[in-house]
Design a protein around this motif. Sequence first.
Motif, PDB file in Angstrom:
ATOM      1  N   ARG A 160       0.851  -1.253   0.105  1.00 59.19           N
ATOM      2  CA  ARG A 160       0.080   0.192   0.107  1.00 59.19           C
ATOM      3  C   ARG A 160       0.743   1.294   0.012  1.00 59.19           C
ATOM      4  O   ARG A 160       0.275   2.616  -0.245  1.00 59.19           O
ATOM      5  CB  ARG A 160      -0.877   0.249   1.117  1.00 59.19           C
ATOM      6  N   LEU A 161       2.047   1.105   0.282  1.00 57.73           N
ATOM      7  CA  LEU A 161       2.988   2.117   0.396  1.00 57.73           C
ATOM      8  C   LEU A 161       4.161   2.421  -0.564  1.00 57.73           C
ATOM      9  O   LEU A 161       4.751   3.558  -0.552  1.00 57.73           O
ATOM     10  CB  LEU A 161       3.712   2.204   1.803  1.00 57.73           C
ATOM     11  N   ALA A 162       4.510   1.334  -1.090  1.00 57.57           N
ATOM     12  CA  ALA A 162       5.717   1.362  -1.967  1.00 57.57           C
ATOM     13  C   ALA A 162       5.419   0.647  -3.179  1.00 57.57           C
ATOM     14  O   ALA A 162       4.271   0.034  -3.529  1.00 57.57           O
ATOM     15  CB  ALA A 162       6.948   0.524  -1.301  1.00 57.57           C
ATOM     16  N   PRO A 163       6.432   0.690  -4.356  1.00 65.06           N
ATOM     17  CA  PRO A 163       6.400  -0.177  -5.549  1.00 65.06           C
ATOM     18  C   PRO A 163       6.354  -1.566  -5.148  1.00 65.06           C
ATOM     19  O   PRO A 163       7.500  -2.186  -6.004  1.00 65.06           O
ATOM     20  CB  PRO A 163       7.286   0.512  -6.308  1.00 65.06           C
ATOM     21  N   VAL A 164       5.518  -2.245  -4.483  1.00 63.26           N
ATOM     22  CA  VAL A 164       5.806  -3.891  -4.088  1.00 63.26           C
ATOM     23  C   VAL A 164       4.429  -4.125  -4.434  1.00 63.26           C
ATOM     24  O   VAL A 164       3.340  -3.808  -4.028  1.00 63.26           O
ATOM     25  CB  VAL A 164       6.074  -3.954  -2.445  1.00 63.26           C
ATOM     26  N   TYR A 165       4.425  -5.541  -5.299  1.00 62.56           N
ATOM     27  CA  TYR A 165       3.178  -6.179  -5.514  1.00 62.56           C
ATOM     28  C   TYR A 165       3.322  -7.775  -4.658  1.00 62.56           C
ATOM     29  O   TYR A 165       4.603  -8.426  -4.720  1.00 62.56           O
ATOM     30  CB  TYR A 165       3.384  -6.842  -6.986  1.00 62.56           C
TER      31      TYR A 165
END
Length: 95
Positions: A43-48
């Motif tokens: 929800r905060l970073a470019p993380v899937y």
Amino acid sequence: MKNEGPFILEWLAYHRAIGVTDFLVYTNDCTDGTDAILDHLARLAPVYHIRNDDLGGLAPQRAGVLKVLAHPALAAAEWLLHIDADEFLNIHHGN
């Protein structure tokens, strides 16, 4: 990833610092909160964060690789690095 909770932030921060822009992280059978940490980071970073629970009879890493290759985010990727959470890309700048 599996049970890498204490190390996720260092691993992500290091790779962001050297230029990695997006992360597709697949987890399976976590019992230490790794999956919850990644859900929050997504929800905060470019993380899937994708839970790799349906293995279809394959080993977790093999099932995860097949899912990565089918992920829509991969279409825009210039590079793909497949590493574990205890591995760090080490770039040596030289001649």
